[in-house]
Structures are given as structure tokens and as C-alpha cells.
Design an enzyme around this catalytic site. Structure first.
Site: not given
Ligand code: SAH
Length: 410
Positions: A226, A242, A264-265, A314, A354
Site C-alpha cells: 500500500r 477488490f 468490491d462485492s 487484489d 494470495c
Molecule cells: N486490497 C484489500 C484487500 C482485498 S481482500 C486491502 O488492502 O485491504 C479481497 C476483497 O475482494 C474482499 O473485500 C471481498 O469482499 C472482495 N471480493 C471477493 N470476490 C469478489 C468479486 N468477485 N468481486 C468484487 N469483490 C470481490
């Protein structure tokens, strides 16, 4: 009682639970890998309690060290010590914990960052135990029967050392079931956090939900990445896919990004992101929160002429097991291909995986394939991994799970 005791021979009195390896199956132990699979074990003796400490004996009868035995997992033993001279007990556990704490003191400045991983399980020689610090609270995961066996001592050691307001358990993970343990969640010490916990990370403020948030509440493993995004943020229009609670976005906006779109979903994650922007005094004209499936949203953008300076990808773990690698690889390729097409000339992609099962070489290949199919020239500027409080051991490659690339795209 005493006459009975004297009727036993010395070996029976000193009898310790033990496991004996099959002949020739001590190679992995000798390379200090902390897992012993059931298939490598010839015989077990006197083991009664899930997670109790056992002596580890080689196939030719040599005393090798100590481990925690799981009555249920395929990983039958997690090694506690490779040194037969050690004595496993509270003091031993305390030494391991203090060693881990000492290292975090070396790498983290508590004034600008008060949330970080204190104990990273196998990679801190404390198998199955994860401890994260969020300001005055600690959040623990006991993910193996050995960690569970030492729970009481671990809580005492941590509470004596940190004097936290509370210690919360987030052992609500599927892996507990493989160990014959039920999922478990709740307060272990002190009081509950009243609502969200405010943390500070590299000078940025975040609210963390340790009760309902993902993992232990926040993706602490992305801290260094970040921060790196800030170098590419000034004046940039950024798409953060995400986005969870807005981690990458807060850093980017603080470093002068002109606009960030979070996708994000999860409505809860986006609502917390909104709070995090307010907490960092970010003007609401600088960001948009979009609740959508990233796979669909990137396609919607493809059908417009919108282009970005920077895109962050991510995603969550796509491969939970070896059998899911192929499908996961297709998923990673899909979002990366779409994202590459949405970048301006000289645009920058921060892309991550990840999934531990997607090894770095495979991830690099997926990105190369996506670049070829997108018809873009992609320069790798940097290889990324998890923040250093998420320690990795050369003898335990499974501990490396987060991979990332910073790419310049033409
Ligand atoms: N980059 C973030 C962490 C991401 S974790 C940070 O630094 O804090 C992954 C995220 O993806 C989660 O919030 C989850 O809700 C979201 N997610 C999972 N599948 C998804 C999809 N198909 N579309 C959108 N978001 C999704």
C-alpha cells in the site's frame, strides 16, 4: 500407590508420548521443515490428547526433537523444536513468543504503525498460532491442535506482555476442522472492543472490525505494498479492484491521487471504506464506491472508453487447494487481461495473488499470458510479497502466499 510405582521399570515411568518415523523418512525434518505427514510415521506411542507434545524418533531410533501431535490432521506432527536438548513447557513457548515480539520491534515503528502481525505461525516457529495486534487489542487464531493445547499459557504470556484491553479469538476458520477442533470465536481476555477499533498504519488511520471483518479484521500483509502505491499516486486516476475497506485507496488519496474508484462485492466492506475516507479527511468528490462483481465490472468498463493511470487487483484466494489451481489461473488471467486493456499508455498495474498454491513462477506466467493476449507491452518494475511481519522461512516455502507485480504497461 508407591509400591505400585516401584514395580514399574524405569522406561515405563519415564514414558513420553512419541512417534517413530519410517526408515529414511527424516530428510524433511533434517531440512527443518515443520510438518510431518501421517505417511512418514511408522508408529505412535502413548498419545492420548489431541495436540499434546511428542518426542520425535527417527527410523533408526535416534531422538530428533519435539512436536505437537494431531489426532486427526494429515499433518500429524507440527515440529516445536529441532533440538532434543530443549525442554518443552511454558518457558519454551514464552521464549518463542518473545523472540517474535523482539523482531517486530526491530522492523515496526509503533508510533506510525500500531497494527501488525506479532506471531506468524510456522514461520515464527509457533505452528498454527497467529497473533495480530490492533492498537490496544490482540486477535488470535489457534489453527492447529498444538496451538490449541497451549492456549491457556499463550493467553497468559500475551496478556502479561502487552497488557492489552482485550484478546479476541478468531479461530473461525475451516482449517480447525481438519485438526478435529470446532471453530471458535469470542473474548479470551479483558473486554470486548466497543465497536470498531481505530488503528494507524504508516500514518494513515483505519477502522477495523475484528469481530466481523475478514481474517483477523484487516489485510495487514499488504502494508508495504500500500505504501509503495503512493509513489504512483500523485495526480493519478486509480481503479482499486477488490478494495475491501479502502486500504490501497486511502494511501493513494493521501498521496495526491486525483480520483479513486473502489470496487468490491461486499456492501459492509464499502461502508467501512466510506468511514475510513472520512476519518482521513478525504474529500468525497475524490472517490466512488461501487458494489459489483469485479469480473463483471471490468467488462462493463471495457465497453466504455474509460482508461486509468493505475489499477490495483487484489482478489481473494482463488485456489484453496491443488485441485483448484487451473480454474484459479484462468480467473487471474481473466481479470489481468481485462485490467491491462483498461490502462493508459505508461499506466501502472499493481496485481496480486494470495493463493499459496499459485507459485511465483506460475503467477508471472499468468501475467505474461494476459499481456500477450491483451496485446500490451508489460515491464515488470517490482516483485512484491507480504509485509515482513508476515515472516517467511527458507525451510517452510508454504509460508509464502502473497505475490504481486508492479507493471508499467504500454
Ligand atoms: N486490497 C484489500 C484487500 C482485498 S481482500 C486491502 O488492502 O485491504 C479481497 C476483497 O475482494 C474482499 O473485500 C471481498 O469482499 C472482495 N471480493 C471477493 N470476490 C469478489 C468479486 N468477485 N468481486 C468484487 N469483490 C470481490
Amino acid at each position: 500407590m508407591i509400591p505400585f510405582l516401584f514395580s514399574l521399570n524405569r522406561n515405563e515411568i519415564l514414558k513420553m508420548p512419541s512417534i517413530k518415523l519410517k526408515k529414511g523418512r527424516d530428510k524433511s525434518f533434517n531440512r527443518k521443515h515443520p510438518w510431518i505427514f501421517s505417511g512418514a510415521i511408522d508408529s505412535v506411542k502413548d498419545i492420548k490428547v489431541n495436540g499434546e507434545t511428542v518426542d520425535i524418533i527417527s527410523g533408526d531410533g535416534k531422538f530428533l526433537g519435539y512436536g505437537s501431535y494431531s489426532l486427526q490432521s494429515q499433518i500429524s506432527v507440527r515440529v516445536l523444536s529441532f533440538n532434543p536438548g530443549d525442554k518443552i513447557g511454558r518457558e519454551f513457548i514464552q521464549q518463542r513468543i518473545e523472540n517474535a515480539i523482539q523482531f517486530r520491534k526491530q522492523i515496526i515503528n509503533d508510533e506510525s504503525t500500531n497494527a501488525y502481525r506479532i506471531i506468524n505461525a510456522e514461520s515464527d516457529s509457533l505452528p498454527g498460532l497467529v497473533v495480530d495486534k490492533y492498537a490496544d487489542f490482540l486477535v488470535c487464531q489457534f489453527l492447529s491442535s498444538g496451538a490449541e493445547f497451549w492456549k491457556k499459557e499463550i493467553i497468559e504470556i500475551l496478556s502479561n506482555h502487552f497488557k492489552p484491553k482485550g484478546i479476541f479469538e478468531r479461530s473461525d476458520s475451516d482449517v480447525r476442522e481438519k485438526e478435529g477442533l470446532q471453530q471458535s470465536k469470542g473474548i479470551l481476555y479483558g473486554k470486548a472492543s466497543e465497536g470498531l477499533i481505530e488503528i494507524i498504519e504508516n500514518g494513515n488511520k483505519f477502522l477495523v472490525d475484528i469481530v466481523l471483518g475478514h481474517k483477523t479484521g484487516f489485510y495487514l500483509d499488504q502494508r508495504v505494498n500500500r505504501k509503495l502505491l503512493q509513489n504512483f499516486s500523485a495526480g493519478s486516476e486509480i481503479l482499486n479492484c477488490f478494495s475491501y475497506t479502502g486500504g490501497f485507496s486511502v494511501y493513494a488519496l493521501k498521496a495526491g491521487a486525483s480520483k479513486v474508484i473502489n470496487v468490491d462485492s461486499s456492501a459492509e466492506a464499502l461502508s467501512l471504506a466510506e468511514k475510513n475516507f472520512a476519518l482521513n479527511e478525504i474529500d468525497s468528490s475524490k472517490y466512488e464506491n461501487t458494489q459489483d462483481d469485479v469480473f463483471k465490472y471490468l467488462r462493463k468498463l471495457r465497453d466504455t472508453n474509460k482508461q486509468f493511470d493505475v489499477i490495483v487487483l487484489d482478489p481473494p484466494k482463488f485456489a484453496e487447494s491443488v485441485s483448484q489451481i487451473e480454474k484459479a489461473a484462468r480467473g487471474y488471467k481473466d481479470i489481468n487481461l481485462l485490467a491491462l486493456k483498461l490502462l493508459k499508455n505508461n499506466g501502472v498495474l499493481f496485481t496480486f495473488s494470495c493463493s499459496g498454491h499459485i507459485v511465483p513462477d506460475l503467477f508471472n506466467k499468468i501475467i505474461a499470458d494476459a499481456a500477450a493476449d491483451a496485446g500490451r507491452e508489460v515491464h515488470i518494475l517490482k516483485y512484491l510479497t507480504q509485509s515482513p511481519d508476515h515472516t517467511m522461512l527458507t525451510s517452510f516455502p508454504e509460508g509464502l502466499y502473497l505475490k504481486g507485480l508492479v507493471c508499467k504497461v504500454n
